[in-house]
Design an enzyme around this catalytic site. Structure first.
Site: not given
Ligand SMILES: Nc1ncnc2c1ncn2[C@@H]1O[C@H](COP(=O)(O)OP(=O)(O)OP(=O)(O)O)[C@@H](O)[C@H]1O
Ligand SMILES: [Mg+2]
Length: 222
Positions: A16-17, A37, A107-109, A190
């Site tokens: 997501t980030v 999504k 996607g999811a996961g 990062p």
């Molecule tokens: N570059 C980053 N810097 C700081 N925190 C991050 C970073 N990337 C991800 N995070 C943190 O890590 C956690 C998981 O990130 P994210 O939600 O993007 O994962 P995801 O792969 O999308 O998860 P999901 O499978 O639930 O969709 C969140 O709390 C997010 O804020």
């Molecule tokens: Mg996500």
């Protein structure tokens, strides 16, 4: 315009980030990024579309409505069952939005997450047949998880655009995955202490090359 599926080697990898970061990069390149999504599980833990909206501050027109939203933070097949719903793969296959601009689909996961008792998410990626960006951790375990995920994509002939790492810099893990896979390493996002639009945009600009994400003719024009 570009269309990408953002998947990961696991849940909570940073898809997501990274999606938000990529949208900020695409916006600067004039590629009008949109985010979708299609399947969201676990409303109480937060909705990814809201997270991307608040990280990018883009207008709501850039965000497509989810096709399925489930209450529990579980694999979609199970979350759907608990909500007494069923995911229709054909519906999802045909529901891909037409947008004027680029499209980021999260996607999811990971890849082998079941959408139903018959279909994994990776089966839908195969049907969509658009390039996949694999998000991966940088730390211990990532070589195994990333190479296994790539094998699953290759064996189904799903186009792989590249790998986007998220986490603390680990040059040897990144190099080793590049050597064994021969897959494009797009960069490493990062960990950002204060996650906001400005910091995310800056991190993307420093650690990725936007030309890797836009069509050649657009790259030459910009
Ligand atoms: N570059 C980053 N810097 C700081 N925190 C991050 C970073 N990337 C991800 N995070 C943190 O890590 C956690 C998981 O990130 P994210 O939600 O993007 O994962 P995801 O792969 O999308 O998860 P999901 O499978 O639930 O969709 C969140 O709390 C997010 O804020
Ligand atoms: Mg996500």
């Amino acid at each position: 315009m570009s269309r990408f599926i953002i998947t990961g080697t696991d849940t909570e990898i940073g898809k997501t980030v990274f999606s938000a970061a990529l949208m900020l990069g695409l916006e600067s390149a004039g590629a009008s990024p949109h985010y979708w999504k299609p399947v969201q599980s676990g409303v109480t833990e937060g909705i990814d579309t809201h997270t991307v909206k608040s990280l990018t501050k883009f207008d709501k027109e850039r965000f497509l409505a989810e096709s399925y939203v489930f209450s529990e933070s579980l694999s979609p097949h199970r979350a759907a069952e608990l909500d007494e719903k069923t995911i229709d793969i054909n519906h999802l296959q045909n529901d891909m939005p037409e947008v004027s601009g680029s499209l980021i689909i999260e996607g999811a996961g990971g890849l082998m997450v079941p959408l139903t008792r018959e279909n994994l998410y990776i089966n839908l990626f195969k049907k969509w047949d658009i390039p996949v960006i694999l998000c991966a951790r940088t730390g211990l375990g990532t070589i195994n998880h990333t190479l296994l995920s790539l094998e699953a994509l290759w064996s189904r002939k799903i186009p792989v655009h590249g790998i986007a790492f998220v986490g603390e810099r680990n040059a040897d893990n990144v190099k080793t995955i590049g050597q064994f896979s021969g897959t494009k390493i797009l960069g490493t996002l990062p960990l950002i202490e204060d996650l906001n639009r400005e910091n995310l945009k800056e991190a993307f600009d420093v650690h990725f090359d936007i030309e890797d994400f836009i069509p050649q003719d657009m790259a030459m024009a910009s």
